[in-house]
Write an enzyme that holds these catalytic residues in place. Structure first.
Site, PDB file in Angstrom:
ATOM      1  N   HIS A  48       0.989  -1.434   0.321  1.00 44.76           N
ATOM      2  CA  HIS A  48      -0.107  -0.290   0.133  1.00 44.76           C
ATOM      3  C   HIS A  48       0.239   1.222   0.169  1.00 44.76           C
ATOM      4  CE1 HIS A  48      -2.735   2.293   1.137  1.00 44.76           C
ATOM      5  NE2 HIS A  48      -2.756   3.563   1.513  1.00 44.76           N
ATOM      6  N   ASN A  89      -2.183   8.302 -12.722  1.00 42.89           N
ATOM      7  CA  ASN A  89      -2.555   9.278 -12.665  1.00 42.89           C
ATOM      8  C   ASN A  89      -1.964   9.785 -10.651  1.00 42.89           C
ATOM      9  OD1 ASN A  89      -4.322  10.116 -14.704  1.00 42.89           O
ATOM     10  ND2 ASN A  89      -5.680   8.096 -14.203  1.00 42.89           N
ATOM     11  N   HIS A 102      -1.326   2.945  -8.747  1.00 46.03           N
ATOM     12  CA  HIS A 102      -1.515   1.870  -9.719  1.00 46.03           C
ATOM     13  C   HIS A 102      -1.724   2.503 -11.265  1.00 46.03           C
ATOM     14  CE1 HIS A 102      -5.345   4.190  -9.050  1.00 46.03           C
ATOM     15  NE2 HIS A 102      -5.812   4.196 -10.190  1.00 46.03           N
TER      16      HIS A 102
HETATM   17  P1  AMP Z   1      -7.827   6.304 -10.791  1.00 52.02           P
HETATM   18  O1  AMP Z   1      -8.997   8.012 -10.961  1.00 52.02           O
HETATM   19  O2  AMP Z   1      -6.112   6.380 -11.643  1.00 52.02           O
HETATM   20  O3  AMP Z   1      -7.473   6.342  -9.744  1.00 52.02           O
HETATM   21  O4  AMP Z   1      -8.040   5.232 -11.099  1.00 52.02           O
HETATM   22  C1  AMP Z   1      -8.473   4.295 -10.552  1.00 52.02           C
HETATM   23  C2  AMP Z   1      -9.587   3.020 -11.591  1.00 52.02           C
HETATM   24  O5  AMP Z   1      -9.720   2.147 -10.640  1.00 52.02           O
HETATM   25  C3  AMP Z   1     -10.710   3.848 -12.622  1.00 52.02           C
HETATM   26  O6  AMP Z   1     -10.072   3.639 -13.988  1.00 52.02           O
HETATM   27  C4  AMP Z   1     -12.288   2.676 -11.959  1.00 52.02           C
HETATM   28  O7  AMP Z   1     -12.349   2.168 -12.830  1.00 52.02           O
HETATM   29  C5  AMP Z   1     -11.280   1.684 -10.985  1.00 52.02           C
HETATM   30  N1  AMP Z   1     -11.959   0.904 -10.223  1.00 52.02           N
HETATM   31  C6  AMP Z   1     -12.663   1.157  -9.394  1.00 52.02           C
HETATM   32  N2  AMP Z   1     -13.343   0.328  -8.716  1.00 52.02           N
HETATM   33  C7  AMP Z   1     -12.753  -0.364  -8.865  1.00 52.02           C
HETATM   34  C8  AMP Z   1     -13.084  -2.326  -8.756  1.00 52.02           C
HETATM   35  N3  AMP Z   1     -13.737  -2.529  -7.845  1.00 52.02           N
HETATM   36  N4  AMP Z   1     -12.805  -2.921  -9.532  1.00 52.02           N
HETATM   37  C9  AMP Z   1     -11.312  -2.751 -10.844  1.00 52.02           C
HETATM   38  N5  AMP Z   1     -11.272  -1.556 -11.062  1.00 52.02           N
HETATM   39  C10 AMP Z   1     -12.044  -0.509  -9.860  1.00 52.02           C
HETATM   40 ZN    ZN Z   2      -3.976  -0.376  -0.238  1.00 50.42          ZN
END
Ligand code: AMP
Ligand code: ZN
Length: 116
Positions: A48, A89, A102
């Site tokens: 994390h 991001n 990520h």
């Molecule tokens: P970011 O906006 O760069 O923080 O990306 C977060 C990403 O996580 C977004 O593209 C969301 O669609 C994705 N996301 C949110 N919840 C989930 C989930 N439960 N499983 C898979 N992807 C997710």
């Molecule tokens: Zn975490």
């Protein structure tokens, strides 16, 4: 956000379901729940770390490996020939919504530049 209520930590611990496309000791890759391209995979270190802004030299192996894994997944999904995009991001202005670092692997369509 702390580890205990972190969405991606819950996916990593299999407390929450996700479509896992790759997993090793340090990294998990899942399909994004809200894809913005035909291929939209999230590469997530199991450690994390809140954001790219918080990485330290101790994280160099994990962060480096993620790029190699992204390249390997792109090859497996036959994205290499036409190209693809890997995005991080970071923070509010960077568009980060989940505060566990990520990388987005995006492919299957053409992407514009500069990003919106
Ligand atoms: P970011 O906006 O760069 O923080 O990306 C977060 C990403 O996580 C977004 O593209 C969301 O669609 C994705 N996301 C949110 N919840 C989930 C989930 N439960 N499983 C898979 N992807 C997710
Ligand atoms: Zn975490």
């Amino acid at each position: 956000m702390s580890e205990s209520n972190c969405l991606f930590c819950k996916i990593i611990s299999h407390e929450l379901d996700a479509k896992i496309v790759y997993e090793d000791e340090q990294v998990i890759a899942i399909e994004d729940i809200n894809p913005v391209a035909p291929v939209h995979i999230l590469l997530i270190p199991k450690k994390h770390i809140e954001s790219l802004d918080k990485v330290t030299e101790q994280d160099s192996v994990i962060v480096g490996n993620i790029q190699i894994i992204a390249s390997q997944i792109a090859k497996d999904l036959k994205l290499s020939e036409n190209g693809y995009r890997v995005v991080n991001n970071c923070g509010k202005l960077g568009g980060q919504t989940v505060y566990h670092i990520h990388y987005h692997l995006l492919g299957g369509r053409e992407f514009g530049w500069p990003p919106g």
